[in-house]
Design a protein around this motif. Structure first.
Motif, PDB file in Angstrom:
ATOM      1  N   LYS A   1       6.093  14.657   3.898  1.00 25.60           N
ATOM      2  CA  LYS A   1       5.282  14.704   2.675  1.00 25.60           C
ATOM      3  C   LYS A   1       5.811  15.764   1.702  1.00 25.60           C
ATOM      4  O   LYS A   1       5.048  16.539   1.111  1.00 25.60           O
ATOM      5  CB  LYS A   1       3.811  14.968   2.998  1.00 25.60           C
ATOM      6  N   VAL A   2       7.128  15.803   1.537  1.00 24.95           N
ATOM      7  CA  VAL A   2       7.718  16.811   0.662  1.00 24.95           C
ATOM      8  C   VAL A   2       7.521  16.433  -0.800  1.00 24.95           C
ATOM      9  O   VAL A   2       7.358  15.255  -1.141  1.00 24.95           O
ATOM     10  CB  VAL A   2       9.233  16.978   0.955  1.00 24.95           C
ATOM     11  N   ALA A   3       7.578  17.415  -1.655  1.00 21.28           N
ATOM     12  CA  ALA A   3       7.546  17.205  -3.101  1.00 21.28           C
ATOM     13  C   ALA A   3       8.968  17.345  -3.640  1.00 21.28           C
ATOM     14  O   ALA A   3       9.907  17.623  -2.903  1.00 21.28           O
ATOM     15  CB  ALA A   3       6.613  18.223  -3.752  1.00 21.28           C
TER      16      ALA A   3
ATOM     17  N   SER B   1       0.818  -1.209   0.000  1.00 20.20           N
ATOM     18  CA  SER B   1       0.000   0.000   0.000  1.00 20.20           C
ATOM     19  C   SER B   1       0.853   1.261   0.000  1.00 20.20           C
ATOM     20  O   SER B   1       0.514   2.255  -0.649  1.00 20.20           O
ATOM     21  CB  SER B   1      -0.923  -0.008   1.228  1.00 20.20           C
ATOM     22  N   ALA B   2       1.980   1.196   0.733  1.00 25.26           N
ATOM     23  CA  ALA B   2       2.850   2.374   0.844  1.00 25.26           C
ATOM     24  C   ALA B   2       3.885   2.450  -0.273  1.00 25.26           C
ATOM     25  O   ALA B   2       4.646   3.420  -0.330  1.00 25.26           O
ATOM     26  CB  ALA B   2       3.559   2.362   2.201  1.00 25.26           C
ATOM     27  N   TRP B   3       3.924   1.466  -1.163  1.00 23.54           N
ATOM     28  CA  TRP B   3       5.024   1.372  -2.120  1.00 23.54           C
ATOM     29  C   TRP B   3       5.210   2.622  -2.987  1.00 23.54           C
ATOM     30  O   TRP B   3       6.349   3.083  -3.166  1.00 23.54           O
ATOM     31  CB  TRP B   3       4.860   0.139  -3.007  1.00 23.54           C
ATOM     32  N   PRO B   4       4.159   3.218  -3.547  1.00 20.65           N
ATOM     33  CA  PRO B   4       4.380   4.433  -4.354  1.00 20.65           C
ATOM     34  C   PRO B   4       5.078   5.537  -3.561  1.00 20.65           C
ATOM     35  O   PRO B   4       5.960   6.223  -4.087  1.00 20.65           O
ATOM     36  CB  PRO B   4       2.967   4.838  -4.771  1.00 20.65           C
ATOM     37  N   ASP B   5       4.694   5.707  -2.296  1.00 16.07           N
ATOM     38  CA  ASP B   5       5.334   6.726  -1.459  1.00 16.07           C
ATOM     39  C   ASP B   5       6.767   6.319  -1.101  1.00 16.07           C
ATOM     40  O   ASP B   5       7.653   7.178  -0.990  1.00 16.07           O
ATOM     41  CB  ASP B   5       4.525   6.944  -0.177  1.00 16.07           C
ATOM     42  N   ILE B   6       6.980   5.030  -0.909  1.00 20.58           N
ATOM     43  CA  ILE B   6       8.333   4.522  -0.615  1.00 20.58           C
ATOM     44  C   ILE B   6       9.261   4.827  -1.781  1.00 20.58           C
ATOM     45  O   ILE B   6      10.400   5.291  -1.590  1.00 20.58           O
ATOM     46  CB  ILE B   6       8.279   3.009  -0.330  1.00 20.58           C
TER      47      ILE B   6
ATOM     48  N   VAL C   1      22.473   5.174   5.890  1.00 25.02           N
ATOM     49  CA  VAL C   1      22.099   6.532   6.285  1.00 25.02           C
ATOM     50  C   VAL C   1      20.952   7.067   5.427  1.00 25.02           C
ATOM     51  O   VAL C   1      20.218   7.968   5.847  1.00 25.02           O
ATOM     52  CB  VAL C   1      23.333   7.464   6.199  1.00 25.02           C
ATOM     53  N   ILE C   2      20.765   6.506   4.249  1.00 23.78           N
ATOM     54  CA  ILE C   2      19.682   6.995   3.381  1.00 23.78           C
ATOM     55  C   ILE C   2      18.311   6.568   3.899  1.00 23.78           C
ATOM     56  O   ILE C   2      17.294   7.181   3.555  1.00 23.78           O
ATOM     57  CB  ILE C   2      19.880   6.496   1.923  1.00 23.78           C
ATOM     58  N   ILE C   3      18.258   5.533   4.738  1.00 28.24           N
ATOM     59  CA  ILE C   3      16.966   5.017   5.205  1.00 28.24           C
ATOM     60  C   ILE C   3      16.238   6.035   6.084  1.00 28.24           C
ATOM     61  O   ILE C   3      15.073   6.363   5.813  1.00 28.24           O
ATOM     62  CB  ILE C   3      17.146   3.667   5.922  1.00 28.24           C
ATOM     63  N   PRO C   4      16.865   6.552   7.153  1.00 29.50           N
ATOM     64  CA  PRO C   4      16.152   7.581   7.933  1.00 29.50           C
ATOM     65  C   PRO C   4      15.889   8.851   7.135  1.00 29.50           C
ATOM     66  O   PRO C   4      14.895   9.548   7.376  1.00 29.50           O
ATOM     67  CB  PRO C   4      17.084   7.839   9.122  1.00 29.50           C
ATOM     68  N   LEU C   5      16.758   9.168   6.184  1.00 28.34           N
ATOM     69  CA  LEU C   5      16.528  10.338   5.338  1.00 28.34           C
ATOM     70  C   LEU C   5      15.258  10.152   4.518  1.00 28.34           C
ATOM     71  O   LEU C   5      14.408  11.059   4.449  1.00 28.34           O
ATOM     72  CB  LEU C   5      17.729  10.566   4.421  1.00 28.34           C
ATOM     73  N   ALA C   6      15.101   8.977   3.906  1.00 29.08           N
ATOM     74  CA  ALA C   6      13.886   8.712   3.131  1.00 29.08           C
ATOM     75  C   ALA C   6      12.657   8.722   4.024  1.00 29.08           C
ATOM     76  O   ALA C   6      11.591   9.233   3.632  1.00 29.08           O
ATOM     77  CB  ALA C   6      14.012   7.364   2.417  1.00 29.08           C
ATOM     78  N   CYS C   7      12.792   8.184   5.235  1.00 27.60           N
ATOM     79  CA  CYS C   7      11.663   8.167   6.177  1.00 27.60           C
ATOM     80  C   CYS C   7      11.258   9.596   6.547  1.00 27.60           C
ATOM     81  O   CYS C   7      10.059   9.910   6.631  1.00 27.60           O
ATOM     82  CB  CYS C   7      12.050   7.377   7.428  1.00 27.60           C
ATOM     83  N   TYR C   8      12.246  10.462   6.737  1.00 30.66           N
ATOM     84  CA  TYR C   8      11.947  11.856   7.074  1.00 30.66           C
ATOM     85  C   TYR C   8      11.235  12.559   5.913  1.00 30.66           C
ATOM     86  O   TYR C   8      10.229  13.254   6.114  1.00 30.66           O
ATOM     87  CB  TYR C   8      13.240  12.595   7.412  1.00 30.66           C
ATOM     88  N   LEU C   9      11.739  12.381   4.700  1.00 26.59           N
ATOM     89  CA  LEU C   9      11.107  13.025   3.541  1.00 26.59           C
ATOM     90  C   LEU C   9       9.680  12.534   3.368  1.00 26.59           C
ATOM     91  O   LEU C   9       8.778  13.306   2.995  1.00 26.59           O
ATOM     92  CB  LEU C   9      11.929  12.740   2.283  1.00 26.59           C
ATOM     93  N   HIS C  10       9.457  11.258   3.649  1.00 29.20           N
ATOM     94  CA  HIS C  10       8.091  10.718   3.574  1.00 29.20           C
ATOM     95  C   HIS C  10       7.211  11.324   4.664  1.00 29.20           C
ATOM     96  O   HIS C  10       6.062  11.693   4.415  1.00 29.20           O
ATOM     97  CB  HIS C  10       8.147   9.196   3.725  1.00 29.20           C
ATOM     98  N   ARG C  11       7.764  11.422   5.885  1.00 31.20           N
ATOM     99  CA  ARG C  11       6.980  11.937   7.014  1.00 31.20           C
ATOM    100  C   ARG C  11       6.569  13.387   6.777  1.00 31.20           C
ATOM    101  O   ARG C  11       5.471  13.807   7.143  1.00 31.20           O
ATOM    102  CB  ARG C  11       7.805  11.837   8.304  1.00 31.20           C
TER     103      ARG C  11
END
Length: 596
Positions: free
Chosen positions: A364-366, A321-326, A352-362
């Motif tokens: 909801k940046v474009a 369900s979250a894949w497009p946002d991931i 280190v890219i994992i928490p960065l991606a999680c932050y950008l998702h949280r």
């Protein structure tokens, strides 16, 4: 489960190419290297057992519920590292390999296919970086170096490497060509005669042994599982794959997701995303499917630990369900890491890219976040945190799941409007991952060497004003080529200082970050000469020297040691300030606090 009569290698490989044998989605990717393939073939030629195989008879009514893949034949590390999805005709049964995929794929590559892996030090995007090689047998002689324990000289060679020079005997025989011989008598004799090796001692025996190993002996012993119960088959698969190349959590997760996702093909989606992250745009990274899956779990809010109990339909539904946002979050994170100047050669901890991606998702940046002036300060905070964590030892090693889980908790609570760097660092400190630095660590950083694991990150902290969207190289301020004993003496360096010069030139105080083109233009020039020609005005020259701690020092060869010590002292001050190291009274207070 019944034991089946043994068969030849030729029989099995023909069945593979007739698509009678397929790979279930629960199988991992092909991971054997050329030496493992050579060793397997050597064992076959020596008549050694190569282990039993486990096959699963999938009835027509069951097969439609699963995804299957063909065997890989031509392996290419960059362009074709994965098996392709198989098409199973409706109403037709098939046979799936539960145990033995690596060995059977290796035999298929060795006999019918080719292997292309990146040459050492070659650039990933170079057209010549992945030479296509096939497996050849040396008919002329046995291995000279028996370190690896080979009885036969088997090598992966390009066709050019295997081609004999005019007038020389044609001694390299392509392994797969043995299937083209009509027999082991006259046909083999003619083959050796045409190659000019008929009278070479041992040549006939070597080729005969290859023929026997693939076409006569029956080393393929296998069991056949006929149950159509998927849970039982999965349990068997996990059990039999507990040895050898360990089945990783990500392999199982990807396999389970492939069968459990309802709309998307998990394996194809992850493959495509890995490729996009590593080579999209001008990026050059080496992120793995393991990292992508770990990030998917983190963003989807799933338990991060590597346990089979996480392979539930509910968890897989969350990930799908979250894949497009991931996807979007990881691609933006990779783009941001690229903007920070990192690549596969300078990013020493991919996690280190994992928490960065999680932050950008949280948040909801474009895509606009990557370049907008409004978010410039936030990007700078993120960059500082990332580089600090890469410079600090032990942050992204052991305890990764705990670190990521704690960081995710903080981002969920405080990551909606900006990167909560203080809260993140506080929670990291509570689990022994403090990003606080001490003076002794500054001294250690000053001993970092050229192309070292943390050198690029340290230089980016020292000199943060660079536009890392452009390519930057680690560069010796005083060129490396000037530090041979001969050239140092010719430059007038006292004999007693030569060894000290040679011990120092590769260390951090003699390094800088320089744009790719200027770095190539600089080449062998001394810093004084290069600065003179590269910056036409006095103001430009002084700006460069000041920004890089090269001002007010002689930049001639005989002044190198003086330059080294002055720049080292300036770097110590910069690092102390940038990393927030307490000094003087503050240091005493910090030490007392640690003791208490």
């Amino acid at each position: 489960m019944a034991f089946q009569p043994p068969v030849t290698v030729e029989h099995v490989l023909k069945a593979i190419h007739n698509h009678e044998y397929l790979l279930p989605a629960i199988q991992r990717e092909f991971v054997w290297n050329p030496d493992q393939i050579r060793r397997l073939m050597d064992s076959l030629m020596r008549g050694y057992p190569i282990g039993s195989f486990l096959l699963w008879k999938v009835e027509a009514q069951t097969g439609g519920d699963y995804t299957f893949y063909d065997f890989l034949t031509h392996y290419h590390e960059r362009d074709n590292p994965y098996a392709s999805k198989a098409t199973v005709p409706a109403g037709q049964p098939t046979t799936a390999i539960l145990d033995g995929q690596q060995r059977l794929t290796s035999l298929n590559v060795a006999v019918y296919g080719s292997h292309a892996e990146k040459k050492k030090y070659a650039w990933w995007n170079s057209p010549d970086a992945f030479p296509k090689k096939r497996l050849f047998l040396n008919l002329l002689e046995d291995p000279k170096d028996e370190e690896l324990g080979f009885r036969y000289d088997l090598r992966f060679l390009t066709d050019a490497e295997a081609t004999a020079k005019p007038g020389d005997p044609d001694g390299w025989f392509r392994v797969g060509a043995v299937l083209e011989l009509a027999n082991a008598g006259p046909a083999m004799h003619n083959e050796l005669t045409n190659r000019g090796v008929i009278n070479v001692e041992g040549a006939y025996q070597r080729l005969y042994d290859l023929h026997e190993a693939l076409r006569v002996k029956q080393p393929i012993n296998h069991y056949l599982e006929t149950s159509q119960n998927a849970d039982k088959v999965l349990e068997i698969f996990v059990r039999v794959n507990s040895g050898g190349t360990t089945l990783s959590y990500s392999d199982l997760l990807l396999s389970m997701a492939t069968n459990q996702w309802k709309q998307l093909d998990a394996r194809e989606e992850v493959r495509a995303l890995v490729t996009e992250l590593n080579t999209g745009g001008t990026r050059q990274f080496s992120f793995s499917k393991d990292l992508v899956l770990k990030a998917a779990l983190m963003i989807a809010g799933v338990d991060l630990r590597f346990r089979v109990s996480n392979f539930t339909q509910a968890n897989m539904d969350k990930v799908e369900s979250a894949w497009p946002d991931i996807q979007k979050a990881l691609i933006r994170a990779a783009s941001l890491m690229h903007q920070f100047g990192f690549s596969e050669r300078t990013l020493t901890a991919d996690s280190v890219i994992i928490p960065l991606a999680c932050y950008l998702h949280r948040r909801k940046v474009a895509d606009s976040y990557l370049t907008s002036d409004v978010d410039a300060e936030d990007r700078l905070e993120v960059q500082r945190w990332i580089t600090r964590s890469l410079v600090k030892r032990g942050i992204w090693g052991s305890g990764l799941d705990t670190t990521l889980t704690r960081v995710r908790d903080v981002l969920d609570l405080k990551g909606e409007t900006g990167f909560p760097v203080d809260a993140v660092e506080t929670v990291m400190a509570t689990i022994g991952k403090s990003l606080a630095f001490e003076e002794t660590e500054i001294d250690e950083l000053l001993t970092l060497k050229y192309a070292g694991q943390r050198t690029f990150a340290a230089l980016s902290i020292l000199y943060p004003g660079l536009d890392f969207s452009k390519e930057f190289h680690e560069d010796h301020v005083y060129p490396k080529s000037r530090f041979t004993t001969k050239r140092l003496l010719e430059a007038g360096v006292p004999v007693g200082q030569v060894e000290l010069y040679r011990e120092s030139y590769n260390l951090l105080p003699n390094l800088q970050l320089l744009g790719g083109i200027p770095n190539m233009e600089k080449r062998d020039k001394l810093p004084s000469d290069w600065a003179e020609t590269s910056f036409p005005t006095h103001a430009q020259r002084e700006s460069y020297l000041l920004a890089n701690d090269l001002h007010d020092v002689s930049l001639q060869m005989t002044s190198f040691l003086e330059f080294f010590e002055k720049r080292k002292a300036r770097m110590r001050v910069r690092l102390t300030q940038a990393l927030g190291v307490p000094t003087g009274a503050d240091a005493l207070v910090a030490t007392a606090a640690r003791v208490q």
